[in-house]
Design an enzyme around this catalytic site. Structure first.
Site, PDB file in Angstrom:
ATOM      1  N   ARG A  36      32.643  22.584  75.990  1.00 52.22           N
ATOM      2  CA  ARG A  36      33.281  22.256  74.708  1.00 52.22           C
ATOM      3  C   ARG A  36      34.751  21.881  74.888  1.00 52.22           C
ATOM      4  O   ARG A  36      35.277  21.062  74.135  1.00 52.22           O
ATOM      5  CB  ARG A  36      33.166  23.420  73.737  1.00 52.22           C
ATOM      6  N   LYS A 200      10.581  28.449  65.152  1.00 53.58           N
ATOM      7  CA  LYS A 200      10.173  28.724  63.769  1.00 53.58           C
ATOM      8  C   LYS A 200      10.079  27.497  62.871  1.00 53.58           C
ATOM      9  O   LYS A 200      10.962  26.650  62.856  1.00 53.58           O
ATOM     10  CB  LYS A 200      11.180  29.697  63.145  1.00 53.58           C
ATOM     11  N   GLY A 356      21.092  23.436  70.488  1.00 51.77           N
ATOM     12  CA  GLY A 356      21.390  24.131  71.738  1.00 51.77           C
ATOM     13  C   GLY A 356      20.271  24.147  72.757  1.00 51.77           C
ATOM     14  O   GLY A 356      20.471  23.802  73.914  1.00 51.77           O
ATOM     15  N   GLY A 379      24.037  23.457  64.609  1.00 50.69           N
ATOM     16  CA  GLY A 379      23.862  23.536  63.154  1.00 50.69           C
ATOM     17  C   GLY A 379      24.340  22.286  62.442  1.00 50.69           C
ATOM     18  O   GLY A 379      23.700  21.819  61.486  1.00 50.69           O
TER      19      GLY A 379
HETATM   20  P1  AMP Z   1      14.778  27.160  68.309  1.00 54.29           P
HETATM   21  O1  AMP Z   1      16.057  27.926  68.414  1.00 54.29           O
HETATM   22  O2  AMP Z   1      14.079  27.313  67.017  1.00 54.29           O
HETATM   23  O3  AMP Z   1      14.945  25.721  68.736  1.00 54.29           O
HETATM   24  O4  AMP Z   1      13.801  27.838  69.339  1.00 54.29           O
HETATM   25  C1  AMP Z   1      13.990  27.784  70.700  1.00 54.29           C
HETATM   26  C2  AMP Z   1      13.182  28.859  71.348  1.00 54.29           C
HETATM   27  O5  AMP Z   1      11.821  28.700  70.994  1.00 54.29           O
HETATM   28  C3  AMP Z   1      13.243  28.825  72.851  1.00 54.29           C
HETATM   29  O6  AMP Z   1      13.931  29.948  73.302  1.00 54.29           O
HETATM   30  C4  AMP Z   1      11.786  28.855  73.277  1.00 54.29           C
HETATM   31  O7  AMP Z   1      11.530  29.785  74.300  1.00 54.29           O
HETATM   32  C5  AMP Z   1      11.059  29.275  72.016  1.00 54.29           C
HETATM   33  N1  AMP Z   1       9.689  28.780  71.982  1.00 54.29           N
HETATM   34  C6  AMP Z   1       9.271  27.519  72.173  1.00 54.29           C
HETATM   35  N2  AMP Z   1       7.933  27.452  72.104  1.00 54.29           N
HETATM   36  C7  AMP Z   1       7.483  28.697  71.848  1.00 54.29           C
HETATM   37  C8  AMP Z   1       6.192  29.271  71.656  1.00 54.29           C
HETATM   38  N3  AMP Z   1       5.097  28.524  71.738  1.00 54.29           N
HETATM   39  N4  AMP Z   1       6.131  30.582  71.402  1.00 54.29           N
HETATM   40  C9  AMP Z   1       7.240  31.341  71.333  1.00 54.29           C
HETATM   41  N5  AMP Z   1       8.487  30.864  71.494  1.00 54.29           N
HETATM   42  C10 AMP Z   1       8.616  29.552  71.744  1.00 54.29           C
END
Ligand code: AMP
Length: 398
Positions: A36, A200, A356, A379
């Protein structure tokens, strides 16, 4: 608003809002990743080479109750002087007569880094009189903090009101981020494919809904894909699922069909019996996962299908990994997507990676140099693609 590149900073004192929210080691307060700080250097260097002086405002971490050593920007001073090659002074406060005097004393080519703006609770409240006190430190304002552009805080937003239009502007990093986001959403070359993944559905609903207005293809992978699979009647075993979002997923799928947007869900998955790098694994149809098993990566058939869609695309936006790429047995899907995006870019597509975890994946799989733009904004970038106005940018153009 004057374009930053044509503004003459000679003998000017430029207040630059940067995002120096860098990770520090807990014991020694050494910077563990200076990305950064490096990203703000082109803006700082231009002001210095014009013969201006720079007053840097930033936050660091989330201090709760005033000053805290762990969140002091003084830990960044030495490194800043090394990477900028400039004389760097530090002010232990960000407002007040002593800080104003330190800013006044600056000669052309010198930098004053002032203490963490979040040591004042007024900052995150967007307090106007606090913003006016910050504005006293210089005679023009440059916002180069894309990472906090979605926050209506005093140093990112309200401060701009203290300057004439001709004396407030976006810095080079901010300009590059905005230009890149516009290339995807406004100057879209078709086909446009958005790749959305991560844990999620609830975090990504707004972005998927907004992208549906523009995208030709939306690829959905990662943990969030399983709520969609369940919405379609599949058995997903113990995979991640947000039951309260099943109706939302159904609506998204229906709307996509009406609009002619193709949604691609993973046909197969790498499943595991525990959430662990040493789990037993197997490859199955994503709608046929037994109880006790969970999908932790897209499978080879899905990788192949997604790669073909990406290969045929001219604009690509990627946010969120396809699986638990941090663990070796579940990294293949994300690696395949990273390679596909890099290859499509080399064949002439425009690609933007943001958020990220996708940026971390691009780095892990060594494709950063073959992507059109890897955003510094998590974000902020998400909110842009959700269709929201970013207050830090809007304040410059008002
Ligand atoms: P996000 O911050 O929502 O982009 O989520 C990123 C995180 O989602 C990463 O740390 C991944 O390890 C996790 N992730 C990706 N695919 C899966 C999955 N099928 N089950 C559980 N966690 C996941």
């Amino acid at each position: 608003m004057t374009p930053f590149s044509t503004y003459d900073f000679k003998d000017r004192k430029a207040i630059v809002r940067v995002d120096f929210n860098v990770p520090l080691s807990k014991e020694t307060f050494k910077i563990t990743d200076d990305k950064r700080m490096q990203a703000a250097l082109p803006t700082i260097n231009k002001i210095i080479s014009d013969g201006g002086s720079v007053i840097l405002l930033s936050h660091l971490g989330r201090p709760k109750n005033g000053p805290e050593n762990a969140f002091s920007l003084k830990h960044l001073c030495e490194h800043l002087s090394i990477i900028s090659g400039a004389k760097v002074f530090f002010s232990p406060d960000c407002i007040g007569s002593q800080t104003e005097q330190a800013a006044k004393n600056l000669k052309g080519g010198e930098i004053l880094l002032v203490e963490n703006v979040r040591f004042y609770k007024e900052e995150t409240k967007g307090d106007i009189s606090f913003a006016q006190k910050l504005a006293k430190l210089g005679d023009c304002f440059v916002n180069d903090a894309f990472g906090t552009a979605h926050r209506a805080h005093s140093s990112t937003t309200q401060i701009a009101a203290s300057f004439d239009n001709k004396d407030k502007m976006c810095g080079l990093l901010m300009d590059a981020e905005i230009e890149s986001a516009k290339k995807v959403m406004e100057q879209t070359k078709r086909p446009f494919t958005a790749i959305v993944g991560g844990a999620k559905v609830s975090d990504k609903v707004l972005i998927v809904e907004n992208l549906m207005k523009k995208a030709d293809h939306i690829i959905i992978g990662g943990g969030m894909a399983y709520t969609f699979k369940k919405a379609l009647g599949g058995n997903i075993g113990n995979s991640l699922c947000e039951d309260e979002r099943i109706e939302t997923c159904k609506t998204i799928l229906e709307n996509a069909a009406k609009k002619g947007v193709q949604i691609h869900l993973p046909i197969d998955s790498v499943i595991a019996d525990t959430f662990s790098a040493t789990a037993q694994t197997s490859i199955v149809n994503s709608a046929d996962i037994n109880e006790g098993w969970m999908g932790l990566d897209i499978g080879p058939k899905a990788s192949k299908e997604f790669t073909a869609v990406i290969k045929a695309s001219k604009t690509i936006l990627w946010n969120g990994p396809m699986g638990v790429f941090e663990m070796g047995p579940f990294e293949s899907g994300t690696k395949a997507i990273a390679d596909a995006v890099a290859n499509a870019t080399q064949s002439g597509a425009y690609s933007l990676i943001g958020g990220g975890d996708s940026a971390a994946a691009a780095k892990k799989f060594g494709v950063v140099d073959r992507i059109s733009h890897v955003s510094t904004g998590g974000g902020a970038l998400l909110e842009y693609f959700e269709g929201k106005v970013l207050p830090g940018i809007a304040a410059i153009y008002q």
